[in-house]
Design a protein around this motif. Structure first.
Motif, PDB file in Angstrom:
ATOM      1  N   THR A   1      -6.493  -6.652   7.657  1.00  0.00           N
ATOM      2  CA  THR A   1      -7.649  -5.885   7.185  1.00  0.00           C
ATOM      3  C   THR A   1      -7.770  -6.007   5.677  1.00  0.00           C
TER       4      THR A   1
ATOM      5  N   SER B   1      -1.499   5.238   3.431  1.00  0.00           N
ATOM      6  CA  SER B   1      -2.592   4.356   3.827  1.00  0.00           C
ATOM      7  C   SER B   1      -2.424   3.808   5.244  1.00  0.00           C
ATOM      8  N   ARG B   2      -3.530   3.772   5.967  1.00  0.00           N
ATOM      9  CA  ARG B   2      -3.522   3.152   7.294  1.00  0.00           C
ATOM     10  C   ARG B   2      -3.313   1.643   7.216  1.00  0.00           C
TER      11      ARG B   2
ATOM     12  N   THR C   1      -0.970   0.194   5.970  1.00  0.00           N
ATOM     13  CA  THR C   1       0.446  -0.121   6.155  1.00  0.00           C
ATOM     14  C   THR C   1       0.772  -0.383   7.623  1.00  0.00           C
ATOM     15  N   ASP C   2      -0.148  -0.034   8.500  1.00  0.00           N
ATOM     16  CA  ASP C   2       0.034  -0.272   9.937  1.00  0.00           C
ATOM     17  C   ASP C   2       0.035  -1.787  10.190  1.00  0.00           C
TER      18      ASP C   2
ATOM     19  N   ILE D   1      -5.887   7.881   2.873  1.00  0.00           N
ATOM     20  CA  ILE D   1      -5.478   7.361   4.167  1.00  0.00           C
ATOM     21  C   ILE D   1      -6.396   6.242   4.630  1.00  0.00           C
ATOM     22  N   ASN D   2      -7.637   6.292   4.194  1.00  0.00           N
ATOM     23  CA  ASN D   2      -8.644   5.333   4.637  1.00  0.00           C
ATOM     24  C   ASN D   2      -9.363   4.785   3.409  1.00  0.00           C
TER      25      ASN D   2
ATOM     26  N   HIS E   1       0.850  -1.193   0.000  1.00  0.00           N
ATOM     27  CA  HIS E   1       0.000   0.000   0.000  1.00  0.00           C
ATOM     28  C   HIS E   1       0.883   1.240   0.000  1.00  0.00           C
TER      29      HIS E   1
ATOM     30  N   SER F   1     -11.128  16.390   5.606  1.00  0.00           N
ATOM     31  CA  SER F   1      -9.987  15.515   5.325  1.00  0.00           C
ATOM     32  C   SER F   1      -9.885  15.113   3.862  1.00  0.00           C
TER      33      SER F   1
ATOM     34  N   SER G   1      -6.969   1.104  -0.301  1.00  0.00           N
ATOM     35  CA  SER G   1      -7.246   2.515  -0.033  1.00  0.00           C
ATOM     36  C   SER G   1      -6.741   3.438  -1.135  1.00  0.00           C
TER      37      SER G   1
ATOM     38  N   ARG H   1      -3.027  -3.620  11.204  1.00  0.00           N
ATOM     39  CA  ARG H   1      -4.106  -3.782  10.225  1.00  0.00           C
ATOM     40  C   ARG H   1      -3.709  -4.750   9.115  1.00  0.00           C
TER      41      ARG H   1
END
Length: 435
Positions: free
Chosen positions: A164, A154-155, A157-158, A172-173, A150, A393, A168, A161
């Protein structure tokens, strides 16, 4: 000189149109670019395209002899002014400064779109540029699928997640990506209806199917509802234009009334009725109901608003249980809590009257983009429910709204009541209408 000749001869230069398409691209894709942080502010993402927009608007104002202002644009300008004024009494200076910059930069994009376009060919180029931008986001989603990677923004990459599901793209989401695809669907189905070229129809159909496939894969319930309704309403209104015109013999602010009544209902209902959703079984719906309840409380506490951008700071210390969700997740909650009754009223008028003006333009015989833009603007109300911060945002709404305002200025304010596509492959929808 005929109207058609005058419009064609008054076309703006290719470099300016290219700059405008680039401005749209930077507005929508800004999250994918590297970010320079100074203190708590992000640069490059939000500043580069704003500087380009200011230069473009300045150039346009210098070469234009007059500046037209439609009624929706007037109310939008009043909303922006009032939102900026809330810095005088905001509960969070830093959040309000960020939100004001977002509004100013979004207004710059809208002004550039409106005052750049002078005719039908310019608008067609802009729409195709918008399709190209959406296609880029879809291609990035394919890259995510093929590689499992990602973009840094992008979140997903956490590491927390990692399991998940979804893509994205440049956002970011993943819900923002769904939002973009959902509001694009009505314009895509319109292109599908009006093209004679088999190749163009296949390409448009492929992009439309892919958009819905990505929405479903991302689990975007609000986006799926908004996109499906948008496609269905566009087709039905295309078929029934003559019937609707006969029913609405005179102009009525139907959508303004609808948006206004929905806004009032959304704020009043959570205050007089208990939450009908189970927190454990339907947390998303439960939390959105609670957030509307919180917005009503904020509106009563400060009728003039807590300050643009201040919703999250107020929600974080509120006694209303929102399940630790502090982002508004709807424009009604966001504006009611941040800009109060005055700002909310101005936005409802700017929003509803644009939809009404676009729809009336379509009923008057327009065969261009009035109908799909009307439906796209309205679909924002549902599609944005999946996003935590629908107005600040992401500039998705402002770009769609700006395209709608630009169309009003090109077709209505400039006096051109009928908008024929410059594409020789486009279909005159009057010739295909069923009685």
């Amino acid at each position: 000189m005929s109207v058609k000749q005058n419009m064609d001869s008054d076309r703006i230069s290719i470099p300016v149109v290219t700059a405008l398409v680039g401005l749209l691209g930077l507005s929508l894709l800004n999250g994918a670019f590297p970010t320079v942080r100074i203190a708590s502010f992000s640069f490059f993402q939000i500043h580069v395209f704003w500087i380009i927009g200011v230069c473009l608007v300045g150039y346009l104002l210098l070469i234009r002899k007059s500046v037209e202002v439609s009624v929706p644009l007037l109310f939008l300008a009043l909303f922006a002014v009032y939102a900026t004024m809330t810095i005088s009494w905001t509960t969070s200076i830093s959040d309000t400064v960020r939100a004001i910059f977002h509004i100013v930069s979004s207004a710059t994009v809208i002004a550039a779109i409106i005052y750049t376009l002078r005719g039908k060919r310019d608008f067609s180029v802009l729409v195709y540029g918008f399709f190209a931008i959406v296609t880029i986001t879809v291609l990035i989603a394919f890259w995510e699928y093929w590689t499992g990677n990602h973009l840094p923004v992008s979140r997903l990459t956490d590491p927390s997640r990692a399991n998940t599901r979804g893509f994205s793209s440049v956002f970011i989401n993943r819900n923002y990506f769904v939002f973009l695809l959902a509001v694009t669907a009505p314009i895509l189905v319109w292109e599908l209806l009006r093209r004679r070229s088999v190749a163009a129809r296949f390409a448009t159909l492929g992009l439309l199917i892919t958009a819905f496939r990505l929405i479903v894969y991302n689990g975007g319930r609000s986006g799926l509802i908004a996109g499906s309704l948008g496609v269905g309403v566009t087709v039905v209104f295309w078929i029934l234009r003559d019937n609707i015109r006969a029913w609405l013999s005179s102009w009525l602010p139907v959508f303004t009334a609808l948006v206004g009544s929905t806004t009032v209902l959304g704020l009043v209902l959570p205050k007089i009725a208990s939450n009908p959703f189970d927190k454990a079984a339907s947390f998303g719906l439960w939390s959105r109901w609670q957030l509307l309840d919180l917005a009503g409380t904020m509106l009563v506490e400060k009728p003039l608003g807590h300050g643009i951008g201040a919703f999250t700071s107020v929600a974080a210390r509120s006694s209303v249980d929102t399940g630790r969700i502090i982002n508004p997740h709807s424009w009604i909650a966001q504006l009611a809590g941040e800009v109060g009754a005055v700002g909310l009223l101005l936005f409802v008028l700017a929003y509803g009257l644009l939809a009404d003006q676009l729809f009336q333009t379509y009923l008057n015989g327009d065969d261009g983009y009035a109908l799909p833009l009307c439906v796209s603007v309205l679909s924002f109300a549902i599609a944005s429910l999946g996003t935590g911060d629908p107005l600040h945002s992401s500039r998705i709404f402002w770009v769609i709204y700006g395209l709608g305002l630009a169309y009003v200025h090109v077709v209505v304010t400039s006096g051109f009541s009928r908008f024929q596509s410059s594409d020789p492959q486009a279909v005159n929808l009057n010739d295909q209408r069923t009685d």
